[in-house]
Write an enzyme that holds these catalytic residues in place. Sequence first.
Site, PDB file in Angstrom:
ATOM      1  N   TYR A  26      85.528 -39.614 136.418  1.00 19.45           N
ATOM      2  CA  TYR A  26      84.683 -38.527 136.912  1.00 19.45           C
ATOM      3  C   TYR A  26      85.544 -37.407 137.494  1.00 19.45           C
ATOM      4  O   TYR A  26      86.610 -37.660 138.075  1.00 19.45           O
ATOM      5  CB  TYR A  26      83.764 -39.019 138.030  1.00 19.45           C
ATOM      6  CG  TYR A  26      82.614 -39.887 137.597  1.00 19.45           C
ATOM      7  CD1 TYR A  26      81.370 -39.330 137.317  1.00 19.45           C
ATOM      8  CD2 TYR A  26      82.759 -41.268 137.498  1.00 19.45           C
ATOM      9  CE1 TYR A  26      80.301 -40.140 136.950  1.00 19.45           C
ATOM     10  CE2 TYR A  26      81.702 -42.085 137.137  1.00 19.45           C
ATOM     11  CZ  TYR A  26      80.471 -41.507 136.865  1.00 19.45           C
ATOM     12  OH  TYR A  26      79.419 -42.306 136.501  1.00 19.45           O
ATOM     13  N   ARG A  72      81.430 -50.820 135.133  1.00 19.32           N
ATOM     14  CA  ARG A  72      80.137 -50.211 134.813  1.00 19.32           C
ATOM     15  C   ARG A  72      80.028 -50.001 133.307  1.00 19.32           C
ATOM     16  O   ARG A  72      80.936 -49.444 132.679  1.00 19.32           O
ATOM     17  CB  ARG A  72      79.997 -48.827 135.476  1.00 19.32           C
ATOM     18  CG  ARG A  72      79.946 -48.752 136.990  1.00 19.32           C
ATOM     19  CD  ARG A  72      78.775 -49.459 137.662  1.00 19.32           C
ATOM     20  NE  ARG A  72      77.513 -49.567 136.950  1.00 19.32           N
ATOM     21  CZ  ARG A  72      76.579 -48.618 136.878  1.00 19.32           C
ATOM     22  NH1 ARG A  72      76.756 -47.468 137.482  1.00 19.32           N
ATOM     23  NH2 ARG A  72      75.446 -48.801 136.235  1.00 19.32           N
ATOM     24  N   HIS A  96      74.135 -40.324 134.339  1.00 20.87           N
ATOM     25  CA  HIS A  96      73.204 -40.204 135.464  1.00 20.87           C
ATOM     26  C   HIS A  96      72.195 -39.093 135.169  1.00 20.87           C
ATOM     27  O   HIS A  96      72.575 -38.037 134.654  1.00 20.87           O
ATOM     28  CB  HIS A  96      73.954 -39.844 136.745  1.00 20.87           C
ATOM     29  CG  HIS A  96      74.902 -40.902 137.204  1.00 20.87           C
ATOM     30  ND1 HIS A  96      74.544 -41.886 138.097  1.00 20.87           N
ATOM     31  CD2 HIS A  96      76.198 -41.140 136.899  1.00 20.87           C
ATOM     32  CE1 HIS A  96      75.589 -42.675 138.333  1.00 20.87           C
ATOM     33  NE2 HIS A  96      76.611 -42.245 137.614  1.00 20.87           N
ATOM     34  N   HIS A  99      77.348 -44.910 130.975  1.00 18.39           N
ATOM     35  CA  HIS A  99      76.035 -44.410 131.397  1.00 18.39           C
ATOM     36  C   HIS A  99      76.100 -42.930 131.723  1.00 18.39           C
ATOM     37  O   HIS A  99      77.165 -42.394 132.030  1.00 18.39           O
ATOM     38  CB  HIS A  99      75.514 -45.182 132.616  1.00 18.39           C
ATOM     39  CG  HIS A  99      76.400 -45.069 133.812  1.00 18.39           C
ATOM     40  ND1 HIS A  99      77.501 -45.869 134.002  1.00 18.39           N
ATOM     41  CD2 HIS A  99      76.380 -44.223 134.875  1.00 18.39           C
ATOM     42  CE1 HIS A  99      78.114 -45.544 135.125  1.00 18.39           C
ATOM     43  NE2 HIS A  99      77.464 -44.535 135.680  1.00 18.39           N
ATOM     44  N   TYR A 134      84.026 -47.859 133.138  1.00 20.14           N
ATOM     45  CA  TYR A 134      85.095 -47.780 134.143  1.00 20.14           C
ATOM     46  C   TYR A 134      84.927 -48.901 135.158  1.00 20.14           C
ATOM     47  O   TYR A 134      83.824 -49.401 135.363  1.00 20.14           O
ATOM     48  CB  TYR A 134      85.092 -46.409 134.838  1.00 20.14           C
ATOM     49  CG  TYR A 134      83.798 -46.053 135.533  1.00 20.14           C
ATOM     50  CD1 TYR A 134      83.548 -46.462 136.847  1.00 20.14           C
ATOM     51  CD2 TYR A 134      82.818 -45.310 134.880  1.00 20.14           C
ATOM     52  CE1 TYR A 134      82.371 -46.144 137.481  1.00 20.14           C
ATOM     53  CE2 TYR A 134      81.628 -44.986 135.514  1.00 20.14           C
ATOM     54  CZ  TYR A 134      81.415 -45.404 136.817  1.00 20.14           C
ATOM     55  OH  TYR A 134      80.234 -45.096 137.440  1.00 20.14           O
TER      56      TYR A 134
END
Lengths: 235, 199
Positions: A102, A151, A156, A154, A141
């Site tokens: 991110y 995770r 959000h 995905h 990640y």
Amino acid sequence: MTDYPTESLAAHPPYLFPDYVATRLRAPSRPLVIIPQTLTEIAGPVFGQAHVRPGDSDLTRQHAGTPLGERIMVRGRVLDENSRPVPDTLIEIWQANAAGRYVHVVDRHDAPLDPNFTGAGRAVTDSDGWYEFVTIRPGCYPVPGLNNVWRPAHIHMSLFGPSFLTRLVTQMYFPGDPLFPYDPIFMSVPDERARMRMVSSLDMAMTRSEWALCYRFDIVLRGREASLFEEPHHD
Amino acid sequence: MTDARPEAEVITPSQTVGPFFAYCLTPQDYGGDPLCDGMIADEGAPGTRIRIEGAVYDGNGDPVPDAMVEAWQADAEGRFAGRDAAPSNARFRGIGRCESRQDGSFRFETVKPGSVPGPDGTPQAPHINLNVFAKGLLRHLFTRIYFADEPANAADPILGLVDPDLRYTLIARPAPDAPGLYRFDIRLQGKDETVFFEA
């Protein structure tokens, strides 16, 4: 005026889900106090086209160059639980880049940032509830500070819908991800059908040949029951 | 799950906002253009100007540095933005959104909301709805701010549903030395845990 049924809230995960360690000190310990739906709850902020700029929905064109990774389209409809489309509603999305990193300053995962990818976008649904994003398929990640917890990939998503009560923040997953059974956030949703609501599907009909795969993701918000004085809805 | 209403579709479940939302939802520190911020009512919006400052705490009493708090309220005359907003009130946004800082703090600037009708037309005391999002919250939390110096609290139909011993968790208190400033903390769990609602 009819209320939003509360039965549909059973789809949500519980606040305390010990496998998701962060819930242990953040989940309230007392039961929620059930209150009637007053005007404050039935009203809601109106965000529409005025809050989206051209290009906000194409996350691959926000920088000078093209981001690395697999370009995809994410397309679907926002509906209410009675299958009525939710038009003119804002969707905000954010995600990791193709390497699973991110842009957020707190993310310290040992994977590269992509100077051509921020990973944030906005779109507004059209009059039939349709929306579309172009982005990069995010990488999976590891969760920092935990032993071998990963995770699944995905995106959000944050939506307002027509009222304070339709507010939803959720995550869109990709079909067949082998990490599902190991992910406490995904598994926190108790009902299998509800869990599968969060999984997109490959939409070959909307895929653009020699350009990008399309993933279909419909989002179902709370909806008020049809009143006796309302025309039945036909699609 | 939907036996009583076989025609209804299962809604999309909530998932946590996670720790990395800021560059999208509250992107000021990333050079982004926020959808909304701590300014619920711009300068010049009619009404009594107030500020609300508080912080989010976890079950250990530690500050929550990665929460997002959203506020939703009526204007000084009890009207909601976008719904029945009068043209004279274009400076009233009605919606606010803050990311908590390292010390868990958040801050809103607004006007004191007016009275809004409640169930069966009974008036509600002035209040602000809050939604709290954070890593570790699989579903956002809904609470309300009421005002300590508001006589209408005694007859408020929603406060009346709350255990009298817990109502204090919903009351913003005026700061002694700063006119217009109220303090409202959100305690997710444990001692002084805030009352949270479902509707």
